[in-house]
Scaffold this motif. Sequence first.
Motif, short mmCIF file in Angstrom:
data_model
loop_
_atom_site.label_atom_id
_atom_site.label_comp_id
_atom_site.label_asym_id
_atom_site.label_seq_id
_atom_site.Cartn_x
_atom_site.Cartn_y
_atom_site.Cartn_z
N GLY A 171 43.26 48.78 45.78
CA GLY A 171 43.32 48.07 46.85
C GLY A 171 42.84 46.55 46.71
O GLY A 171 43.70 45.82 47.57
N GLN A 172 42.18 45.97 46.10
CA GLN A 172 41.77 44.98 45.79
C GLN A 172 42.73 44.08 45.28
O GLN A 172 43.09 42.93 45.45
N ILE A 173 43.57 44.81 44.16
CA ILE A 173 44.80 44.06 43.64
C ILE A 173 45.87 43.71 44.70
O ILE A 173 46.39 42.93 44.84
N LEU A 174 46.11 44.84 45.47
CA LEU A 174 47.14 44.74 46.57
C LEU A 174 46.54 43.80 47.69
O LEU A 174 47.55 42.92 48.28
N ALA A 175 45.52 43.46 47.80
CA ALA A 175 44.93 42.67 48.65
C ALA A 175 45.36 41.25 48.63
O ALA A 175 45.27 40.29 49.42
N SER A 176 45.42 40.85 47.18
CA SER A 176 45.85 39.58 46.78
C SER A 176 47.31 39.23 46.70
O SER A 176 47.77 38.20 46.37
N GLN B 125 55.04 50.33 39.00
CA GLN B 125 54.76 50.48 37.48
C GLN B 125 54.05 49.17 36.99
O GLN B 125 52.98 49.59 36.29
N GLU B 126 54.49 48.23 37.22
CA GLU B 126 53.57 46.87 37.03
C GLU B 126 52.18 46.99 37.54
O GLU B 126 51.14 46.77 36.89
N GLN B 127 52.24 47.26 38.70
CA GLN B 127 50.82 47.59 39.31
C GLN B 127 49.85 48.39 38.71
O GLN B 127 48.77 48.17 38.53
N MET B 128 50.52 49.44 38.28
CA MET B 128 49.75 50.80 37.35
C MET B 128 49.35 50.11 36.26
O MET B 128 48.28 50.28 35.75
N ARG B 129 50.04 49.25 35.60
CA ARG B 129 49.68 48.90 34.49
C ARG B 129 48.54 47.76 34.23
O ARG B 129 47.36 47.89 33.63
N HIS B 130 48.70 46.99 35.40
CA HIS B 130 47.43 45.88 35.77
C HIS B 130 46.36 46.95 35.99
O HIS B 130 45.22 46.46 35.62
N LEU B 131 46.28 47.92 36.89
CA LEU B 131 45.44 48.58 37.27
C LEU B 131 44.45 49.30 36.18
O LEU B 131 43.31 49.38 35.92
N GLY C 280 42.82 46.82 33.86
CA GLY C 280 41.56 46.25 34.39
C GLY C 280 40.34 47.19 34.35
O GLY C 280 39.17 46.77 33.87
N LEU C 281 40.90 48.62 34.67
CA LEU C 281 39.70 49.55 34.59
C LEU C 281 39.11 49.84 33.31
O LEU C 281 38.01 49.99 33.13
N TYR C 282 40.12 49.97 32.32
CA TYR C 282 39.62 50.23 30.92
C TYR C 282 38.86 49.24 30.53
O TYR C 282 37.83 49.40 29.52
N GLY C 283 39.19 47.76 30.82
CA GLY C 283 38.45 46.66 30.49
C GLY C 283 36.93 46.84 30.84
O GLY C 283 35.91 46.68 30.09
N GLU C 284 36.82 47.19 32.34
CA GLU C 284 35.66 47.35 32.94
C GLU C 284 34.83 48.61 32.39
O GLU C 284 33.28 48.37 32.56
N GLY D 176 33.61 40.88 33.55
CA GLY D 176 34.21 42.17 33.48
C GLY D 176 35.70 42.03 33.41
O GLY D 176 36.40 42.77 32.80
N ILE D 177 36.39 41.06 34.14
CA ILE D 177 37.66 40.92 34.13
C ILE D 177 37.83 39.43 34.00
O ILE D 177 37.31 38.59 34.54
N VAL D 178 38.83 39.05 32.99
CA VAL D 178 39.21 37.75 32.66
C VAL D 178 40.84 37.66 32.81
O VAL D 178 41.39 38.49 32.52
N GLY D 179 41.28 36.60 33.26
CA GLY D 179 42.76 36.52 33.27
C GLY D 179 43.17 35.56 32.18
O GLY D 179 42.24 34.81 31.78
#
Length: 544
Positions: A76-81, A192-198, A201-205, A310-313
């Motif tokens: 949801g936070q990803i989609l909010a942006s 599919q791109e949103q899923m890869r991003h999600l 990010g989660l595995y990184g955290e 936890g997350i860097v771009g």
Amino acid sequence: MLRTAFVAARDRQRLGEIVAVLIGYGVNKVVERLGLVHVARFARRKAPRVDVARLSQPQRVRRAIEALGPTFIKLGQILASRADLLTPEWTDELAKLHSQVSPIPWEKIRPQLEADLGGPPAEIFAEFDTTPIASASIAQVYRARLHSGEDVIVKVLRPGLRKIIEADLRLLAHATRIVVAEWPEFGRYQPQEQMRHLAGGLYGELDLVNEARNCELIAAIFSDRDDIVIPKIHWDWTSERLLVQEFIAGIPPNEPARLDAAGIDKVLLAQKGTDAFLQMALIEGVFHADPHPGNMLAMTGNRIGFIDFGIVGRLSERRRTQLLMLIASMVKEDADGLMAVLLDWTGASNPDLTKLEASSQAFITRHAGAPLNFGVLITDFMTMARENDLAMPTDLAILFKGLVTADGVMRQLDPAFDLFAAAGPTVKSRLTAQFSIRGLRRKVEAVGAGLFGAASELPTLIHLMLVRLKQGRVTVEIEVKGIDKLTRGIERAAARVAVALIVAAFATQLAPRFMDLGTPAFVTVGIGVLTLGIGWLVLLGRNK
């Protein structure tokens, strides 16, 4: 349809929990469209009883997401942006999502913490406060003191979290495949791109070692600056589920009374914060992806402390160049440049150019002559993309979210803050470096290396082609009369086009665009190329 027959047995319980929450919050259409009605019959009994009659659809979805936990909150936070994908009623509501949750009792945290520390906290630390200072959906944070006297924070991953997140990601990946196959109209939302991003990010955290490495990566960028503080990692006690790092004492930028009492120069701090963020993003290509007030602290001596990595771009060299061009187009009110960057970013193959050109010009007109509020500007820019059916790449969406967040923090420090004005020196420095003689030489060397690599692979490719032709017993003979003359004509025409394009580029775009940004070396090169190019075109015209 998302039938349980295709769902691993270990995930069926979680699927039932998800369906129960969706039903309880009145998000029945999602359940129906994914073919989960048969699951709903059993899940309905466990559905939470929530009065949703007065809630809008976005409100229902947002509250359901919060109830579903960290995986869905992160989505949801990803989609909010993503104002380039969703309308304001959805992005505004999803922006209210928060990951702060009730803390897990100490007795449930202690066994995991002791296992990761190798002993009771009372033995490892001189002091340890069992009351968490922060509790989020991913981890809880405690204060402690080492026997050496150093104050530290101890970040502990919530027990059992990985199992739930991995199940959620498997179910979401399965649902994504169904959406892509059954409803092509959702392709614009890049599921599919949103899923890869999600998932990334989660595995990184979920691996706190990753956060520790990110922290040291950012610290290396500012190793020569005393005014930018990054916490030290204590690797002796850091592992996948545990992070121990230096405690940084500071004041959040959204507490003006405390800042004034501490004698903090808020205007200076806003400039320093912007400079630090732009150095990360535009020069180094790695940046803090969530610089909200809790993660940027004002410290004594007008220093800034960054925490929570936890997350860097990350941005490639090409992306950074595109971003510079975007900023230059906005500052110079160049609608054509704006449209060109947008098309380059989105990779659109068949846009309505007339509509896009009108939208770009309207965008420039709306913001011309007015103080540039970066948050408003970027939201408007992404809205323009959505209205033209263009979707931004994920890495840029992350950057824009970070820039908008940073801009909001800086405005709390300095209400008159103008990110574009503050970005001026950094942008100028970056452009000067890119279009200097040394920068151009690097680009030429890169092109040469690419051509050499392609040439070195040519014998192998020819050999493979010959083997395949022999295996297929295919013989092809082609004879074209006058091929030499045709080849010379094509080469001459190609040379004219190439030179003309280079001359046109220097004459109409690059030289005037950067002349006012102080790049004398580039201007000199531009004049030289123009002179040689025009002379070459004249010679080519005579040798027809």
